[in-house]
Design an enzyme around this catalytic site. Structure first.
Site, PDB file in Angstrom:
ATOM      1  CG  HIS A  75     -34.286   3.547  33.888  1.00  0.00           C
ATOM      2  ND1 HIS A  75     -35.477   2.902  33.659  1.00  0.00           N
ATOM      3  CD2 HIS A  75     -34.331   4.699  33.172  1.00  0.00           C
ATOM      4  CE1 HIS A  75     -36.205   3.621  32.822  1.00  0.00           C
ATOM      5  NE2 HIS A  75     -35.531   4.714  32.504  1.00  0.00           N
ATOM      6  CD  GLU A 116      -8.859  18.488  45.898  1.00  0.00           C
ATOM      7  OE1 GLU A 116      -8.785  17.273  45.675  1.00  0.00           O
ATOM      8  OE2 GLU A 116      -8.285  19.342  45.201  1.00  0.00           O
ATOM      9  CE  LYS A 171      -0.840  15.386  46.238  1.00  0.00           C
ATOM     10  NZ  LYS A 171      -0.513  16.621  45.539  1.00  0.00           N
TER      11      LYS A 171
HETATM   12  O1  PA5 Z   1      -6.988  20.625  43.288  1.00  0.00           O
HETATM   13  C1  PA5 Z   1      -5.895  20.260  43.698  1.00  0.00           C
HETATM   14  O2  PA5 Z   1      -5.046  21.069  44.070  1.00  0.00           O
HETATM   15  C2  PA5 Z   1      -5.488  18.794  43.712  1.00  0.00           C
HETATM   16  O3  PA5 Z   1      -6.554  17.932  43.516  1.00  0.00           O
HETATM   17  C3  PA5 Z   1      -4.439  18.549  42.627  1.00  0.00           C
HETATM   18  O4  PA5 Z   1      -4.979  18.871  41.376  1.00  0.00           O
HETATM   19  C4  PA5 Z   1      -3.950  17.088  42.620  1.00  0.00           C
HETATM   20  O5  PA5 Z   1      -3.501  16.705  43.892  1.00  0.00           O
HETATM   21  C5  PA5 Z   1      -2.809  16.909  41.618  1.00  0.00           C
HETATM   22  O6  PA5 Z   1      -1.754  17.756  41.945  1.00  0.00           O
HETATM   23  P1  PA5 Z   1      -0.631  18.116  40.921  1.00  0.00           P
HETATM   24  O7  PA5 Z   1      -1.252  18.806  39.752  1.00  0.00           O
HETATM   25  O8  PA5 Z   1       0.308  18.995  41.679  1.00  0.00           O
HETATM   26  O9  PA5 Z   1       0.025  16.820  40.485  1.00  0.00           O
END
Ligand code: PA5
Length: 532
Positions: free
Chosen positions: A359, A330, A461
């Site tokens: 394995h 990410e 999203k």
């Molecule tokens: O690292 C990130 O910013 C994302 O993966 C968020 O953690 C994820 O989208 C969840 O978002 P939120 O904590 O606002 O619900």
């Protein structure tokens, strides 16, 4: 440093490379070996100015610059474990106060000072959160939980109706003594919101009182924060704006579950802080995070053309590869660099654990495509309660399998990194996480991308919300009980979405029997839909 070339395949030269490149820290008792990665003498000069720039950028980031420029945000996860580094006293005081609040709240839950509304001790925790709000806590619990822990911790990290139902059924008998922790930095992510509604519904259907069993971890003034404050939930913890989801494990997001499993959160923070200090070293050959970043760069030519396979030889670290998958992919998986140039960067991460994977896919690692490098994580201290039986000790076998696989990969010309930890505990987990966080930060500097935003996640999203909107339109349209084809529905709804309409109706009809469908599902043009 005299460094034999990586391509020279002789045990003596490899030993020489090992001695030259090995990094070790006495305080944490962690070793890092990058000698089996494609690093050569020429790189030592070539990368020196690049790392100088990268270190300067990280110094700026740590002192409070707007490092996440696209979102105009500071990047402060390093302050969480050394509050003295925060750019002002207000922030550092808040960090310290929050650590104390987390510690005290978790203790009160564990020792029964804070009770469930029925007067009994809390027995279970249901953790609801996704991405950074779910993976870090899951890693913490799986890595640090000891047997006999008074709290059973469960996770919902999805909107799979079947998954939600299974967990809520599992805890059905203890719903009235379950603490419900909803975690969402933004406070508006649909997955945790929907899972929370489901959990709340189950609790209220046995006449439970949600606010007295509910905790929120979120940003001040988010939708979730407002709800928690309005309803006077049992507690709320802050997720500061300057902490990204995937680097939130040293905030309440990771500290609360750590405290729930009885781990010493100060040791976790101190492990991370010690590693942070070591990775501030501007000598890139004496800094484990820059050595890792260099190894990643060299292996994938700065374009991520080799995947990172994580092989921790400790069951407690089974979730670590998933955790790193988010942290690395990410952060580094970006379409544009910071100058707006199309780069489609990334570094793919997968893995599970050794020796189990031996394995499974290790066959391909040894004999198949040369499109990866392995990262072995070895722990030296075994479990003292495990006895040697018939002259066989499981720890010796685990170590032997790790070394065997490492050698086999080298013999097949495949690259690998080895991280060795003397003792796996709360401190070393903090250090390990901080090592990878910093390596990601430095690698991002080398390839000039913003590691701290996630436009792809945001786009996903938005696209999901468009689909849900379209579904409402379709259902509304068909409520007049007129038979329509997909192309007629497409003409009467917004956008041009024939394939989405097919997907939406196929799912909707699988769960709603009151529609009449004529035509052939394999010939979408022939289908006609009508509400009975
Ligand atoms: O690292 C990130 O910013 C994302 O993966 C968020 O953690 C994820 O989208 C969840 O978002 P939120 O904590 O606002 O619900």
């Amino acid at each position: 440093m005299t460094l034999p070339d990586f391509s020279i395949n002789s045990p003596q030269k490899q030993w020489h490379r090992f001695c030259e490149l090995l990094w070790f820290d006495e305080s944490l008792k962690i070793w890092l070996d990058v000698s089996r990665m494609n690093i050569n003498a020429i790189d030592l000069n070539r990368f020196a100015p690049l790392f100088k720039k990268a270190f300067d950028a990280i110094d700026d980031l740590e002192s409070g610059s707007i490092a996440n420029q696209d979102e105009s945000r500071q990047v402060g996860h390093y302050w969480l474990r050394n509050s003295g580094l925060a750019p002002n006293k207000g922030i550092s005081d808040k960090i310290e106060k929050e650590i104390e609040r987390i510690h005290s709240f978790a203790n009160k839950i564990i020792n029964g000072q804070l009770k469930a509304p029925n007067g009994k001790n809390f027995t279970d925790v249901l953790w609801i959160g996704i991405g950074g709000s779910g993976l870090g806590p899951l890693l913490i619990v799986r890595a640090l939980e000891m047997s006999g822990n008074p709290l059973n911790i469960h996770f919902i990290d999805n909107v799979d109706p079947n998954g939600i139902n299974k967990i809520l059924k599992d805890i059905h008998d203890s719903l009235s003594t379950t603490l419900f922790v909803t975690v969402s930095k933004s406070g508006g992510t649909p997955e945790p919101r929907i899972a929370m509604e489901q959990a709340r519904f189950r609790l209220e259907s046995i006449k439970g009182n949600w606010p007295s069993q509910a905790v929120a971890i979120t940003m001040v003034d988010s939708q979730l924060d407002k709800l928690a404050r309005k309803e006077c939930w049992l507690n709320t913890f802050d997720m500061p704006d300057w902490v990204g989801g995937r680097t939130s494990i040293t905030s309440a997001v990771g500290l609360l579950p750590a405290a729930f499993v009885g781990a010493d959160i100060k040791k976790f923070l101190s492990g991370a802080s010690l590693m942070d200090n070591l990775t501030r070293n501007h000598d890139f050959l004496e800094n484990p995070a820059s050595l890792l970043a260099l190894a990643w760069w060299k292996s994938g030519e700065g374009k991520g053309s080799r995947d990172m396979v994580i092989l921790p030889y400790r069951d407690r670290l089974e979730v670590f590869s998933r955790y790193l998958q988010q942290l690395v992919m990410e952060s580094l998986g970006k379409r544009l660099d910071r100058n707006g140039k199309l780069v489609n960067q990334g570094l793919s991460v997968y893995g599970n654990k050794g020796s189990t994977d031996q394995h499974a896919y290790v066959q391909q690692l040894r004999d198949g495509l040369d499109n990866y490098f392995a990262t072995f994580i070895e722990v030296l201290t075994d479990d003292e309660e495990i006895k040697t039986i018939n002259n066989r000790n499981p720890g010796d076998f685990l170590s032997g399998f790790m070394q065997g696989t490492r050698t086999a990969l080298t013999e097949a010309g495949k690259q690998s990194v080895t991280i060795t930890i003397s003792k796996f505990d709360t401190t070393s987990l903090g250090a390990l996480i901080a090592l990878f966080e910093r390596a990601v930060s430095l690698y991002a500097e080398l390839i000039n991308i913003n590691a701290y935003h996630q436009p792809g996640v945001e786009a996903g999203k938005k696209a999901a919300s468009n689909i849900l909107g379209l579904k409402e339109e379709i259902i509304d349209l068909l409520s007049d009980r007129v038979s329509r084809s997909i192309s007629e529905i497409n003409d009467l709804t917004s956008g041009d979405n024939s394939e989405s309409i097919y997907f939406i109706l196929r799912h909707h009809l699988a769960n709603n029997m009151n529609y009449n469908v004529k035509g052939n599902w394999s010939k979408p043009d022939t289908l006609r839909f009508k509400l009975n």
